[in-house]
Scaffold this active site. Structure first.
Site, PDB file in Angstrom:
ATOM      1  N   ARG A 285       6.669  85.218 -29.559  1.00  0.00           N
ATOM      2  CA  ARG A 285       6.066  86.792 -29.396  1.00  0.00           C
ATOM      3  C   ARG A 285       4.718  86.737 -27.868  1.00  0.00           C
ATOM      4  O   ARG A 285       4.259  85.629 -28.018  1.00  0.00           O
ATOM      5  CB  ARG A 285       4.820  86.666 -31.009  1.00  0.00           C
ATOM      6  CG  ARG A 285       6.564  87.036 -32.137  1.00  0.00           C
ATOM      7  CD  ARG A 285       6.650  88.717 -31.848  1.00  0.00           C
ATOM      8  NE  ARG A 285       7.533  89.486 -32.526  1.00  0.00           N
ATOM      9  CZ  ARG A 285       8.903  89.228 -32.639  1.00  0.00           C
ATOM     10  NH1 ARG A 285       9.967  88.036 -31.451  1.00  0.00           N
ATOM     11  NH2 ARG A 285      10.219  89.290 -33.126  1.00  0.00           N
ATOM     12  N   GLU A 314       5.192  95.542 -24.590  1.00  0.00           N
ATOM     13  CA  GLU A 314       6.428  95.800 -24.418  1.00  0.00           C
ATOM     14  C   GLU A 314       6.506  96.767 -24.296  1.00  0.00           C
ATOM     15  O   GLU A 314       6.838  97.238 -25.710  1.00  0.00           O
ATOM     16  CB  GLU A 314       7.311  94.918 -25.187  1.00  0.00           C
ATOM     17  CG  GLU A 314       7.131  93.274 -24.999  1.00  0.00           C
ATOM     18  CD  GLU A 314       7.443  93.040 -25.759  1.00  0.00           C
ATOM     19  OE1 GLU A 314       8.589  92.685 -26.636  1.00  0.00           O
ATOM     20  OE2 GLU A 314       7.098  91.118 -26.027  1.00  0.00           O
ATOM     21  N   HIS A 333      12.140  90.839 -23.032  1.00  0.00           N
ATOM     22  CA  HIS A 333      12.650  90.700 -24.259  1.00  0.00           C
ATOM     23  C   HIS A 333      13.746  90.714 -24.631  1.00  0.00           C
ATOM     24  O   HIS A 333      14.128  91.570 -25.512  1.00  0.00           O
ATOM     25  CB  HIS A 333      12.191  91.172 -25.744  1.00  0.00           C
ATOM     26  CG  HIS A 333      11.867  90.904 -26.657  1.00  0.00           C
ATOM     27  ND1 HIS A 333      10.085  91.013 -28.138  1.00  0.00           N
ATOM     28  CD2 HIS A 333      12.627  89.773 -27.555  1.00  0.00           C
ATOM     29  CE1 HIS A 333      11.409  89.987 -28.497  1.00  0.00           C
ATOM     30  NE2 HIS A 333      11.663  89.845 -28.372  1.00  0.00           N
TER      31      HIS A 333
HETATM   32  O1  LIG Z   1      12.369  88.901 -31.171  1.00  0.00           O
HETATM   33  C1  LIG Z   1      13.222  89.132 -31.473  1.00  0.00           C
HETATM   34  C2  LIG Z   1      13.326  89.394 -33.051  1.00  0.00           C
HETATM   35  O2  LIG Z   1      12.467  88.474 -33.571  1.00  0.00           O
HETATM   36  O3  LIG Z   1      14.006  88.774 -33.388  1.00  0.00           O
END
Ligand SMILES: O=CC(=O)O
Length: 368
Positions: A285, A314, A333
């Protein structure tokens, strides 16, 4: 709803539909259909209601949900705007959400006391107010395990792309910078013989470690709250203190959850302690990192490079200073973004909701 409009929408098997004309012969048949319609409407109105915020990643899940509940959903491939979310959750029994939706006390309060379940199509659930759910007895579903391999795979891909400068090198092919093979050109840092530190040694950390082993590092280390003795033995990893990891690692890979304890733990002082050849990889994160501090460390070449699949915010704005640096690789991401994984995540999220609505065991439930 009128009988005709009900029939137009329903899929009652004995009804014959051609070009939107209904063909039935006797009045008794019409009466039977009408009766069925009333019964079906009654059943439909008794079905639990689910609001889905991300239909673009959820078609499998939506189809599953529709078999046992009334589903309404946001229809666009971008996050549902906050005011629309607040409007749509009113009266719903369950919310199917993603990490792009902030499900806080206001959303939960707006939904009302009949809200029984919130299920996120992600392993992270920091976007959901878990304390509020606990207070109100709302069950929370998530999707661990299923995305572990995809995320570990992406982490290794990002690490190699960063350390072996794949994106920089690829650009040179297109911009005329590739003049000839040259002994010192586009050299990066290989994994072999290096010391690799994993910040976090849960499911994803362990799978990353298993993959890193094949690149023959000299030492694999990890920091974690619990010891994980058996798991560490499998990959011959050593548990170390955070400071030791910072000072001695050639690669640091962040694979922890974002919690109050891990928030911005990678700050200016942490980057200060790292080796000048350190490569920092984050697929967890963005909030784990003090991003301006990372940017300064990269800009001043106090560390060698960074590979980030997660950032704050993001998406990153196009004037983000990190985007001007050549020693950072940034991805949008995509840790779990392989088709089979996302399909399975969608299915599990739906199954979590259906189970919770029936008071049954969910596939994966956050212990609130
Ligand atoms: O970052 C992605 C998730 O938490 O699945």
């Amino acid at each position: 709803m009128s009988v005709t409009s009900f029939l137009a929408r329903s899929s009652i098997p004995f009804l014959h539909v051609t070009s939107s004309k209904f063909l039935f012969s006797t009045t008794s048949q019409i009466r039977e259909i009408a009766l069925n319609s009333v019964q079906h409407s009654r059943m439909t109105s008794e079905l639990k209601t689910v609001y889905v915020t991300r239909p673009d990643v959820a078609s499998v899940g939506i189809e599953l949900l529709k078999t046992e509940s009334n589903v309404s959903s946001w229809s666009e491939p971008l996050p549902v705007p906050r005011d629309e979310l607040l409007r749509q959750v009113v009266g719903k029994n369950a919310i199917y959400c993603a990490l792009t939706d902030k499900i806080d006390a206001e959303v939960i309060e707006r939904a009302g006391p009949q809200l029984k379940c919130i299920a996120t199509i992600s392993v992270g659930y920091e976007h959901i107010d878990i304390a509020e759910c606990k207070k109100r007895g709302i069950r929370v579903g998530y999707t661990p395990d299923v995305l572990t391999d995809a995320t570990a795979e992406l982490t290794v891909a990002l690490l190699l792309a960063t350390s072996r400068r794949l994106f920089e090198a690829n650009k040179e092919v297109y911009n005329g910078g590739w003049k000839s093979w040259a002994p010192n050109w586009m050299c990066g840092q290989g994994l072999k013989g290096t010391r690799v530190g994993l910040f976090g040694f849960g499911r994803i950390g362990q799978e990353i470690a298993a993959r890193i082993v094949s690149f023959k590092p000299s030492l694999l280390t990890y920091t974690a709250r619990s010891e994980h003795v058996a798991e560490a033995a499998k990959v011959n990893a050593q548990r170390v203190r955070f400071d030791e990891m910072l000072c001695k690692s050639d690669f640091i890979i962040v694979c922890c959850a974002l919690t109050p304890e891990t928030k911005e733990v990678f700050n200016a002082s942490a980057f200060e302690k790292m080796k000048p050849n350190a490569i920092f990889i984050n697929t967890a994160r963005g909030g784990v990192v003090d991003q301006p501090a990372l940017c300064a460390a990269l800009k001043e070449r106090r560390i060698l490079g960074a590979g980030l699949d997660v950032t704050t915010p993001e998406p990153l704005p196009l004037d983000e200073p990190l985007l001007k640096l050549d020693n950072v690789v940034i991805l949008p991401h995509i840790g779990s973004a392989d088709v089979n994984t996302r399909t399975e995540m969608s299915r599990i999220t739906a199954l979590n909701i259906l189970a919770a609505l029936k008071g049954e065991k969910m596939i994966a439930e956050v212990s609130v």
